[in-house]
Design a protein around this motif. Structure first.
Motif, PDB file in Angstrom:
ATOM      1  N   THR A   1       0.980  -1.155  -0.012  1.00  0.00           N
ATOM      2  CA  THR A   1       0.123  -0.164  -0.089  1.00  0.00           C
ATOM      3  C   THR A   1       0.722   1.140  -0.071  1.00  0.00           C
ATOM      4  OG1 THR A   1       0.050   0.010   2.539  1.00  0.00           O
ATOM      5  CG2 THR A   1      -1.807  -0.994   1.222  1.00  0.00           C
ATOM      6  N   ILE A   2       0.394   2.388  -0.609  1.00  0.00           N
ATOM      7  CA  ILE A   2       1.029   3.700  -0.527  1.00  0.00           C
ATOM      8  C   ILE A   2       0.162   4.568  -0.295  1.00  0.00           C
ATOM      9  CG2 ILE A   2       2.888   3.161  -2.410  1.00  0.00           C
ATOM     10  CD1 ILE A   2       1.421   5.291  -4.083  1.00  0.00           C
ATOM     11  N   ALA A   3       0.600   5.588   0.765  1.00  0.00           N
ATOM     12  CA  ALA A   3      -0.233   6.456   1.245  1.00  0.00           C
ATOM     13  C   ALA A   3      -0.258   7.856   0.040  1.00  0.00           C
ATOM     14  CB  ALA A   3       0.221   7.285   2.539  1.00  0.00           C
ATOM     15  N   ARG A   4      -1.691   8.358  -0.147  1.00  0.00           N
ATOM     16  CA  ARG A   4      -1.787   9.384  -0.868  1.00  0.00           C
ATOM     17  C   ARG A   4      -2.297  10.361   0.010  1.00  0.00           C
ATOM     18  NH1 ARG A   4      -1.068   7.630  -5.972  1.00  0.00           N
ATOM     19  NH2 ARG A   4      -2.162   6.062  -6.912  1.00  0.00           N
ATOM     20  N   GLY A   5      -1.499  11.673  -0.055  1.00  0.00           N
ATOM     21  CA  GLY A   5      -1.755  12.966   0.775  1.00  0.00           C
ATOM     22  C   GLY A   5      -3.287  13.101   0.491  1.00  0.00           C
ATOM     23  N   LYS A   6      -3.836  14.159   1.352  1.00  0.00           N
ATOM     24  CA  LYS A   6      -5.066  14.625   1.086  1.00  0.00           C
ATOM     25  C   LYS A   6      -4.789  15.822   0.032  1.00  0.00           C
ATOM     26  CE  LYS A   6      -4.804  18.275   4.727  1.00  0.00           C
ATOM     27  NZ  LYS A   6      -5.226  18.855   5.881  1.00  0.00           N
ATOM     28  N   ARG A   7      -5.668  15.993  -0.806  1.00  0.00           N
ATOM     29  CA  ARG A   7      -5.796  16.959  -1.755  1.00  0.00           C
ATOM     30  C   ARG A   7      -7.170  17.759  -1.973  1.00  0.00           C
ATOM     31  NH1 ARG A   7      -8.248  14.639  -6.336  1.00  0.00           N
ATOM     32  NH2 ARG A   7      -8.857  12.563  -5.868  1.00  0.00           N
ATOM     33  N   ILE A   8      -6.938  18.878  -2.662  1.00  0.00           N
ATOM     34  CA  ILE A   8      -8.218  19.585  -3.009  1.00  0.00           C
ATOM     35  C   ILE A   8      -8.704  19.243  -4.444  1.00  0.00           C
ATOM     36  CG2 ILE A   8      -9.000  21.940  -3.308  1.00  0.00           C
ATOM     37  CD1 ILE A   8      -8.002  21.628  -0.511  1.00  0.00           C
ATOM     38  N   GLY A   9      -9.862  18.488  -4.502  1.00  0.00           N
ATOM     39  CA  GLY A   9     -10.500  18.037  -5.680  1.00  0.00           C
ATOM     40  C   GLY A   9     -11.695  19.018  -5.938  1.00  0.00           C
ATOM     41  N   ARG A  10     -12.227  18.686  -6.938  1.00  0.00           N
ATOM     42  CA  ARG A  10     -13.357  19.477  -7.545  1.00  0.00           C
ATOM     43  C   ARG A  10     -14.661  18.735  -7.957  1.00  0.00           C
ATOM     44  NH1 ARG A  10     -12.895  24.941  -9.032  1.00  0.00           N
ATOM     45  NH2 ARG A  10     -10.707  25.373  -9.166  1.00  0.00           N
ATOM     46  N   ASN A  11     -15.762  18.944  -7.456  1.00  0.00           N
ATOM     47  CA  ASN A  11     -16.916  18.364  -7.855  1.00  0.00           C
ATOM     48  C   ASN A  11     -17.222  18.749  -9.188  1.00  0.00           C
ATOM     49  OD1 ASN A  11     -19.531  17.487  -8.559  1.00  0.00           O
ATOM     50  ND2 ASN A  11     -20.206  18.209  -6.399  1.00  0.00           N
ATOM     51  N   PRO A  12     -16.814  17.637 -10.209  1.00  0.00           N
ATOM     52  CA  PRO A  12     -16.851  17.647 -11.629  1.00  0.00           C
ATOM     53  C   PRO A  12     -18.246  18.436 -11.932  1.00  0.00           C
ATOM     54  CG  PRO A  12     -16.813  15.447 -11.097  1.00  0.00           C
ATOM     55  CD  PRO A  12     -16.731  16.013  -9.647  1.00  0.00           C
ATOM     56  N   LYS A  13     -19.216  18.125 -11.437  1.00  0.00           N
ATOM     57  CA  LYS A  13     -20.701  18.780 -11.679  1.00  0.00           C
ATOM     58  C   LYS A  13     -20.871  20.078 -11.179  1.00  0.00           C
ATOM     59  CE  LYS A  13     -24.248  15.251 -11.962  1.00  0.00           C
ATOM     60  NZ  LYS A  13     -24.747  14.160 -11.326  1.00  0.00           N
ATOM     61  N   THR A  14     -20.411  20.433 -10.300  1.00  0.00           N
ATOM     62  CA  THR A  14     -20.630  21.803  -9.993  1.00  0.00           C
ATOM     63  C   THR A  14     -19.394  22.893  -9.977  1.00  0.00           C
ATOM     64  OG1 THR A  14     -19.933  21.501  -7.543  1.00  0.00           O
ATOM     65  CG2 THR A  14     -22.428  21.082  -8.361  1.00  0.00           C
ATOM     66  N   GLY A  15     -18.127  22.243 -10.006  1.00  0.00           N
ATOM     67  CA  GLY A  15     -16.954  22.967  -9.981  1.00  0.00           C
ATOM     68  C   GLY A  15     -16.633  23.234  -8.837  1.00  0.00           C
ATOM     69  N   GLU A  16     -17.299  23.025  -7.657  1.00  0.00           N
ATOM     70  CA  GLU A  16     -17.165  23.109  -6.307  1.00  0.00           C
ATOM     71  C   GLU A  16     -15.731  22.787  -5.580  1.00  0.00           C
ATOM     72  OE1 GLU A  16     -19.666  22.816  -2.130  1.00  0.00           O
ATOM     73  OE2 GLU A  16     -20.329  22.172  -4.173  1.00  0.00           O
ATOM     74  N   LYS A  17     -14.869  23.294  -4.995  1.00  0.00           N
ATOM     75  CA  LYS A  17     -13.657  22.616  -4.486  1.00  0.00           C
ATOM     76  C   LYS A  17     -13.891  21.832  -3.272  1.00  0.00           C
ATOM     77  CE  LYS A  17      -9.990  25.915  -5.897  1.00  0.00           C
ATOM     78  NZ  LYS A  17      -9.261  26.839  -5.567  1.00  0.00           N
ATOM     79  N   VAL A  18     -13.466  20.532  -3.334  1.00  0.00           N
ATOM     80  CA  VAL A  18     -14.003  19.816  -2.021  1.00  0.00           C
ATOM     81  C   VAL A  18     -12.492  19.288  -1.537  1.00  0.00           C
ATOM     82  CG1 VAL A  18     -16.320  19.341  -2.144  1.00  0.00           C
ATOM     83  CG2 VAL A  18     -14.449  17.883  -3.530  1.00  0.00           C
ATOM     84  N   GLU A  19     -12.194  19.142  -0.160  1.00  0.00           N
ATOM     85  CA  GLU A  19     -11.058  18.511   0.168  1.00  0.00           C
ATOM     86  C   GLU A  19     -11.185  16.869   0.172  1.00  0.00           C
ATOM     87  OE1 GLU A  19      -8.794  20.270   3.339  1.00  0.00           O
ATOM     88  OE2 GLU A  19      -8.645  18.162   4.485  1.00  0.00           O
TER      89      GLU A  19
END
Lengths: 93, 91
Positions: free
Chosen positions: A54-72
Motif C-alpha cells: 500500500t502507498i499513502a496518498r496525501g489529502k488534496r483539493i479536488g473538485r466536484n466535476p458537476k458543480t466545479g466546487e472545491k472539495v477536500e
C-alpha cells in the motif's frame, strides 16, 4: 475464473486429500489474511506470483466535476500489485 | 508477509497438517497462475481482480541513449482491488 471456481479446481486437483469445505476455508482465510496484512501496512511477497503493497496518498483539493466546487479529498491508502518474474513471463508467453 | 507466513496463519486455524496446508496454498497460487497464463482473468470477490491487458506495439526511446526502439506488443497483468479491500485498508 471466480473465487468459487478457484475453490472447485483446487478441490479437484487435491481430490482425496482435501474436502471442498477445507478448500473453501483455506481460500477464504488466505485472501482475508492478505487483506489484513495490507491493512496493517505490511508488504506481501509471494515468490513467482508478485508483491502487494500500500502507498499513502496525501489529502488534496479536488473538485466536484458537476458543480466545479472545491472539495477536500481526505488522505487515503492505495494498493499496488507488482507481478513477479515468473507470472510476468508466463502471461506474456 | 510471505507464503510461509500465510501457511502458518492458515495452519493454525484449519485442522490439517502444515505440509498439507503448504500444498493447498501452493495449488491455489499455481491455479491462479495457470488461469492468467491462459488469458483468463481471475476474480476474487472481496479481494480484487487480476486482469490481463494486451498492449499494442509502440515506438519507444531508450532514455539513456535517446535511441528509438520498437516496443513489441505484449500482455501485462494488472490488479484492480475490490471496493471491499479498498475500504478495509482505509478503515
Amino acid at each position: 475464473m471466480t473465487k468459487s471456481q478457484l475453490i472447485e479446481i483446487v478441490t479437484e486437483k487435491l481430490a482425496g486429500s482435501l474436502s471442498k469445505k477445507d478448500a473453501e476455508l483455506i481460500v477464504n482465510t488466505l485472501f482475508r489474511d492478505m487483506g489484513d496484512a495490507l491493512k496493517s501496512g505490511d508488504k506481501i511477497e509471494i515468490r513467482g506470483v508478485g508483491s502487494f503493497k500500500t502507498i499513502a496518498r496525501g489529502k488534496r483539493i479536488g473538485r466536484n466535476p458537476k458543480t466545479g466546487e472545491k472539495v477536500e479529498v481526505a488522505e487515503k491508502k492505495a494498493i499496488f500489485f507488482k507481478p513477479g518474474k515468473e507470472l510476468k513471463e508466463r502471461v506474456d508467453n | 508477509m510471505t507464503k510461509a507466513d500465510i501457511v502458518e496463519n492458515i495452519y493454525e486455524r484449519v485442522g490439517i497438517s502444515k505440509k498439507e496446508t503448504a500444498s493447498v496454498v501452493q495449488t491455489i497460487f499455481d491455479t491462479m497462475k495457470e488461469t492468467l497464463e491462459s488469458e483468463e482473468n481471475v476474480k476474487i470477490s472481496g479481494f480484487g481482480n487480476f486482469v490481463i491487458r494486451k498492449k499494442r506495439a509502440r515506438r519507444g526511446r531508450n532514455p539513456q541513449t535517446g535511441e528509438e526502439i520498437e516496443i513489441s506488443a505484449r500482455k501485462v497483468i494488472t490488479f484492480k482491488p475490490s471496493n471491499v479491500l479498498k475500504d478495509l485498508i482505509n478503515s
